[in-house]
Design an enzyme around this catalytic site. Structure first.
Site, PDB file in Angstrom:
ATOM      1  N   ARG A 132       0.922  -6.126  12.673  1.00  0.00           N
ATOM      2  CA  ARG A 132       0.284  -5.467  13.816  1.00  0.00           C
ATOM      3  C   ARG A 132       0.117  -6.433  14.982  1.00  0.00           C
ATOM      4  O   ARG A 132       0.161  -6.019  16.146  1.00  0.00           O
ATOM      5  CB  ARG A 132      -1.054  -4.860  13.389  1.00  0.00           C
ATOM      6  CG  ARG A 132      -0.892  -3.700  12.420  1.00  0.00           C
ATOM      7  CD  ARG A 132      -2.153  -2.899  12.235  1.00  0.00           C
ATOM      8  NE  ARG A 132      -1.915  -1.773  11.336  1.00  0.00           N
ATOM      9  CZ  ARG A 132      -2.702  -0.714  11.222  1.00  0.00           C
ATOM     10  NH1 ARG A 132      -3.797  -0.630  11.949  1.00  0.00           N
ATOM     11  NH2 ARG A 132      -2.409   0.256  10.376  1.00  0.00           N
ATOM     12  N   GLU A 175      -6.433  -0.580  15.666  1.00  0.00           N
ATOM     13  CA  GLU A 175      -7.045  -1.526  14.732  1.00  0.00           C
ATOM     14  C   GLU A 175      -6.064  -2.628  14.331  1.00  0.00           C
ATOM     15  O   GLU A 175      -4.910  -2.371  13.987  1.00  0.00           O
ATOM     16  CB  GLU A 175      -7.506  -0.788  13.472  1.00  0.00           C
ATOM     17  CG  GLU A 175      -8.146  -1.718  12.432  1.00  0.00           C
ATOM     18  CD  GLU A 175      -8.289  -1.082  11.065  1.00  0.00           C
ATOM     19  OE1 GLU A 175      -8.373  -1.834  10.077  1.00  0.00           O
ATOM     20  OE2 GLU A 175      -8.292   0.168  10.985  1.00  0.00           O
ATOM     21  N   SER A 227     -10.304  -5.737  10.277  1.00  0.00           N
ATOM     22  CA  SER A 227     -11.543  -5.114   9.815  1.00  0.00           C
ATOM     23  C   SER A 227     -12.306  -6.171   9.034  1.00  0.00           C
ATOM     24  O   SER A 227     -11.768  -6.749   8.089  1.00  0.00           O
ATOM     25  CB  SER A 227     -11.223  -3.905   8.933  1.00  0.00           C
ATOM     26  OG  SER A 227     -12.394  -3.173   8.631  1.00  0.00           O
ATOM     27  N   ARG A 250       0.837  -1.193   0.000  1.00  0.00           N
ATOM     28  CA  ARG A 250       0.000   0.000   0.000  1.00  0.00           C
ATOM     29  C   ARG A 250       0.875   1.248   0.000  1.00  0.00           C
ATOM     30  O   ARG A 250       1.866   1.329   0.727  1.00  0.00           O
ATOM     31  CB  ARG A 250      -0.928   0.015   1.217  1.00  0.00           C
ATOM     32  CG  ARG A 250      -1.902  -1.151   1.230  1.00  0.00           C
ATOM     33  CD  ARG A 250      -2.867  -1.099   2.380  1.00  0.00           C
ATOM     34  NE  ARG A 250      -3.708  -2.296   2.405  1.00  0.00           N
ATOM     35  CZ  ARG A 250      -4.623  -2.560   3.333  1.00  0.00           C
ATOM     36  NH1 ARG A 250      -4.808  -1.705   4.329  1.00  0.00           N
ATOM     37  NH2 ARG A 250      -5.333  -3.679   3.270  1.00  0.00           N
ATOM     38  N   ARG A 298       2.282   1.006  10.314  1.00  0.00           N
ATOM     39  CA  ARG A 298       1.792   1.407   8.993  1.00  0.00           C
ATOM     40  C   ARG A 298       2.942   1.309   7.988  1.00  0.00           C
ATOM     41  O   ARG A 298       3.758   2.202   7.868  1.00  0.00           O
ATOM     42  CB  ARG A 298       1.221   2.829   9.050  1.00  0.00           C
ATOM     43  CG  ARG A 298       0.380   3.210   7.837  1.00  0.00           C
ATOM     44  CD  ARG A 298      -0.225   4.591   8.018  1.00  0.00           C
ATOM     45  NE  ARG A 298      -1.125   4.650   9.154  1.00  0.00           N
ATOM     46  CZ  ARG A 298      -2.409   4.312   9.115  1.00  0.00           C
ATOM     47  NH1 ARG A 298      -2.939   3.886   7.983  1.00  0.00           N
ATOM     48  NH2 ARG A 298      -3.165   4.400  10.195  1.00  0.00           N
TER      49      ARG A 298
END
Length: 427
Positions: free
Chosen positions: A390, A348, A351, A261, A276
């Site tokens: 994460r 987070e 999801s 990403r 991230r």
């Protein structure tokens, strides 16, 4: 992609659904474009029919010796022949414009999604586990990790910011986490393990909603392919342009893949540490279901992701996203947020979304219900089970020791070859 028939039947309800996501009314513009497209199509079809009818009439006139009549009909056919291509091109242009307008609009939220503008309006559903009480001040993973093999400097040297190089026990712990997640989702929860392409074509990225709206979030190769931002893209598109038998549903798939990403728009967010990254690994869960089963499947999928956190004994909370905080393709989303004691916050880590038939329409993915002769669009769901990096962050922060070592969660020790603790050199 939205069903134009539903917009025709109830434009006010469609605009009301978009308004829940902060969107402006568009139904009137869509219906105007749709009306013009259908008018052109009707005229084109009428011209085609008249040309076919007139062509037959020429032969009949000639058979009667009516040469003048035949010539007049020939002139009409010639005129129609000139008109039809222009009408067909106009219809194609209007269809493309309509499809582009529909493709740019987000999914309509489910009725039970709370109204809200951003993450401040999300609703906490539950909390699991109690945050550990430390007899020392817990540190963030970016302070714990480097001594254990989480090498930010080499990653940046090789590839720039938001890339990390893992070494030794840290690399093995990362591998063990991914392996544990895959084994749990396949062995206990019945997902089929898949190995997918990491590069996809435009149509695949369009099918799951990354294109055209989010092109800047992706990395593109020089030959026009896209690096997947998540295995959702390749797993979900594995049923594109298919008609599945009713007996094949539900389809449950999982894959552990690198994800890529660009993190466009995240400047200044999580620039420090491993949260991230431009490149990371994730275990993705994807389900393809009948429409009537997707709500229950959503709850099941979320529970499968929660099971990973529970097995690792990582405290977390489950949050129902509000209408303004959901992803583009989702009609309902649960986020799982893991407790990070170094940050003193929940962050987070998964999801899980029910996309309804939104992606299926973009992919033309259908099934044939038993006892019927008509096809229907499937529903698609996706979720993280979990983001490996994460989860590594969460393990480092929750299992840290005062001496700088990190205990390995019990369920991972066999996958670590019996290693129960990561210890800094000389520690």
């Amino acid at each position: 992609m939205h069903d134009i028939r539903l917009i025709r039947e109830n434009p006010a309800a469609f605009d009301a659904g978009l308004a829940r996501r902060g969107g402006s009314p568009v139904a009137a513009a869509i219906l105007d474009l749709d009306t013009r497209r259908r008018d052109v199509l009707t005229r084109s079809q009428a011209a085609q029919a008249r040309r076919n009818e007139a062509s037959k009439a020429i032969g009949a006139a000639m058979a009667k010796g009516d040469r003048a009549g035949a010539e007049a009909i020939k002139a009409e056919v010639a005129a129609l022949k000139d008109q039809i291509p222009a009408q067909e091109e106009a219809e194609r242009a209007l269809t493309a414009e309509l499809n582009a307008m529909l493709a740019a609009l987000p999914q309509i939220p489910a009725d039970d999604v709370p109204l809200g503008a951003d993450e401040a309006d999300n609703v906490e559903v539950l909390r699991w586990g109690s945050p550990r009480t430390f007899d020392f001040t817990p540190r963030e993973h970016a302070d714990i990790g480097p001594a254990l093999g989480l090498d930010f400097e080499t990653g940046a040297l090789l590839a720039g910011a938001r890339f990390t190089f893992l070494r030794g026990g840290m690399a093995r712990l990362h591998r063990a986490l991914g392996q544990f997640m895959l084994d749990l989702q396949t062995g206990t929860h019945g997902y089929t393990e898949c190995i997918t392409p990491l590069l996809v074509r435009d149509e695949a990225a369009f099918g799951t909603g990354q294109l055209p709206k989010f092109a800047e979030d992706l990395f593109r190769t020089t030959d026009g392919r896209w690096l997947i931002p998540t295995a959702e893209v390749s797993l979900t598109n594995s049923v594109r342009e298919q008609i599945l038998p009713d007996t094949a549903l539900p389809v449950r798939m999982t894959a552990l893949t690198p994800c890529f990403r660009s993190e466009a728009g995240s400047a200044g967010r999580d620039t420090r540490g491993f949260i991230r990254q431009h490149q990371f690994e994730k275990v993705e869960l994807v389900s393809i279901t009948r429409p009537e089963d997707s709500d229950a499947e959503h709850e099941r999928m979320t529970a499968c992701a929660e099971a990973v956190l529970q097995a690792l004994n990582l405290p977390y909370r489950k949050v129902l996203l509000c209408s303004g905080d959901m992803g583009f393709t989702a009609r309902k989303t649960y986020d799982l947020e893991v407790w990070l004691p170094g940050q003193g916050a929940y962050r987070e880590i998964s999801s899980c979304s029910n996309c309804g038939d939104f992606q299926a329409r973009r992919m033309n993915a259908r099934y044939r219900p038993d006892g019927t002769k008509t096809n229907a669009f499937v529903h698609t769901l996706n979720g993280s089970g979990l983001a490996v990096g994460r989860t590594l962050v969460a393990v480092l922060e929750n299992y840290q020791q005062a001496d700088g070592s990190v205990a390995v969660p019990d369920v991972l020790v066999p996958l670590m070859g019996g290693v129960a603790r990561l210890t800094p050199p000389g520690g």
